[in-house]
Design a protein around this motif. Sequence first.
Motif, PDB file in Angstrom:
ATOM      1  N   TYR A 130      27.058  53.470  47.565  1.00  0.00           N
ATOM      2  CA  TYR A 130      26.965  52.498  47.467  1.00  0.00           C
ATOM      3  C   TYR A 130      26.054  51.545  48.808  1.00  0.00           C
ATOM      4  CZ  TYR A 130      28.475  52.334  42.537  1.00  0.00           C
ATOM      5  OH  TYR A 130      29.374  52.833  41.065  1.00  0.00           O
ATOM      6  N   ARG A 131      25.964  52.973  49.520  1.00  0.00           N
ATOM      7  CA  ARG A 131      25.819  52.681  51.020  1.00  0.00           C
ATOM      8  C   ARG A 131      26.622  51.849  51.417  1.00  0.00           C
ATOM      9  NH1 ARG A 131      18.949  52.161  51.795  1.00  0.00           N
ATOM     10  NH2 ARG A 131      18.545  54.209  51.245  1.00  0.00           N
ATOM     11  N   ARG A 132      28.363  52.113  51.152  1.00  0.00           N
ATOM     12  CA  ARG A 132      29.432  51.365  52.422  1.00  0.00           C
ATOM     13  C   ARG A 132      30.064  52.691  52.727  1.00  0.00           C
ATOM     14  NH1 ARG A 132      31.324  48.718  46.370  1.00  0.00           N
ATOM     15  NH2 ARG A 132      31.626  51.128  46.604  1.00  0.00           N
ATOM     16  N   PRO A 133      30.283  52.481  53.876  1.00  0.00           N
ATOM     17  CA  PRO A 133      31.216  53.379  54.599  1.00  0.00           C
ATOM     18  C   PRO A 133      32.641  53.349  53.577  1.00  0.00           C
ATOM     19  CG  PRO A 133      30.998  51.044  56.279  1.00  0.00           C
ATOM     20  CD  PRO A 133      30.293  51.085  54.939  1.00  0.00           C
ATOM     21  N   ILE A 134      32.403  54.955  53.835  1.00  0.00           N
ATOM     22  CA  ILE A 134      34.152  55.420  53.158  1.00  0.00           C
ATOM     23  C   ILE A 134      35.125  55.005  53.915  1.00  0.00           C
ATOM     24  CG2 ILE A 134      35.347  57.639  52.478  1.00  0.00           C
ATOM     25  CD1 ILE A 134      32.131  58.024  51.245  1.00  0.00           C
ATOM     26  N   THR A 135      35.816  53.915  53.877  1.00  0.00           N
ATOM     27  CA  THR A 135      37.643  53.782  54.640  1.00  0.00           C
ATOM     28  C   THR A 135      38.651  54.379  53.406  1.00  0.00           C
ATOM     29  OG1 THR A 135      36.250  52.137  54.881  1.00  0.00           O
ATOM     30  CG2 THR A 135      38.336  51.709  55.401  1.00  0.00           C
ATOM     31  N   ILE A 136      39.697  54.664  54.188  1.00  0.00           N
ATOM     32  CA  ILE A 136      40.922  55.480  53.702  1.00  0.00           C
ATOM     33  C   ILE A 136      42.104  54.292  54.044  1.00  0.00           C
ATOM     34  CG2 ILE A 136      42.163  56.993  53.159  1.00  0.00           C
ATOM     35  CD1 ILE A 136      39.647  59.825  54.448  1.00  0.00           C
ATOM     36  N   ARG A 137      42.522  54.101  52.912  1.00  0.00           N
ATOM     37  CA  ARG A 137      43.434  53.310  53.095  1.00  0.00           C
ATOM     38  C   ARG A 137      44.579  53.730  54.851  1.00  0.00           C
ATOM     39  NH1 ARG A 137      45.270  50.985  47.942  1.00  0.00           N
ATOM     40  NH2 ARG A 137      45.329  53.197  47.204  1.00  0.00           N
ATOM     41  N   GLN A 138      45.527  53.314  55.289  1.00  0.00           N
ATOM     42  CA  GLN A 138      45.805  53.380  56.633  1.00  0.00           C
ATOM     43  C   GLN A 138      46.765  54.505  55.744  1.00  0.00           C
ATOM     44  OE1 GLN A 138      47.360  50.486  58.821  1.00  0.00           O
ATOM     45  NE2 GLN A 138      48.297  51.935  60.914  1.00  0.00           N
ATOM     46  N   ASN A 139      47.895  54.313  54.794  1.00  0.00           N
ATOM     47  CA  ASN A 139      48.578  55.176  54.025  1.00  0.00           C
ATOM     48  C   ASN A 139      48.681  56.482  53.175  1.00  0.00           C
ATOM     49  OD1 ASN A 139      50.683  53.474  55.409  1.00  0.00           O
ATOM     50  ND2 ASN A 139      50.802  51.842  54.098  1.00  0.00           N
TER      51      ASN A 139
END
Length: 247
Positions: A130-139
């Motif tokens: 979807y052309r959004r940055p891939i983010t991994i939650r902190q935990n």
Amino acid sequence: MDNTTYIALSRIDALTRSLDVTANNLANTNTAGFKASREVFSDYIVKQKDIHQLPGGKTETYTQDRATYQDHMQGPLRETGNTTDFAINGEGYFTVLTTQGIRLTRNGQFQRRADGVLVDMAGNPLLDRYRRPITIRQNDDILSVSSDGTISTQEGAIGTINLVTVDNLNTLKPEGNYLLQPTTLTHNVTHKEIRQGMLESSNVNAVTEATRMVEIQRDYDLNFQLIQTESTRRTSAIDKITAEPEA
């Protein structure tokens, strides 16, 4: 300056361009996802105006620098073991968001930023479908990336890495050593194959490029010697013509 010198200079100009391209290829032998550049030269034929030229001497052929293009052949895949290293086997490019807009790359060497965003070595975020940055939650920790690009943690799937391509790869404009600017519309790759813990190596063959550099240098020296010989010949001719006749 006569025509022979101009022809040799046109060749030297082309060889200088070849040397720059070859040197850049060699410098990026170990750059992940790097694609070697190639040059295209052609003959620029000029008809001589003198109608009394000898047979075979009615045209002059100059060397013309036509274009430089990238060889998009896939490089060998090597295992790294890093969970945020991804290699594309087959067609397609990762999409990253730079300050200049979306760019494409085959360099799958990513890392997790402090805020959890996956970024490349220059800090450009990796984008999902979807052309959004891939983010991994902190935990969370990345446990796996499937061949279709689905990223999963202990909490399940969190996103899908986007792979795109263009109809004509020659329309991609290189930026730096591993980014490509799409100048035509992109479309998603239908059959994706992403391999986690691996990187695509440069497709540069160091031996071939080194051999090419030696050949370029040799050709350059021959043309330079031709120019020097012609200069010496003209100077000698002028000296003889302008010399005072003996008493």
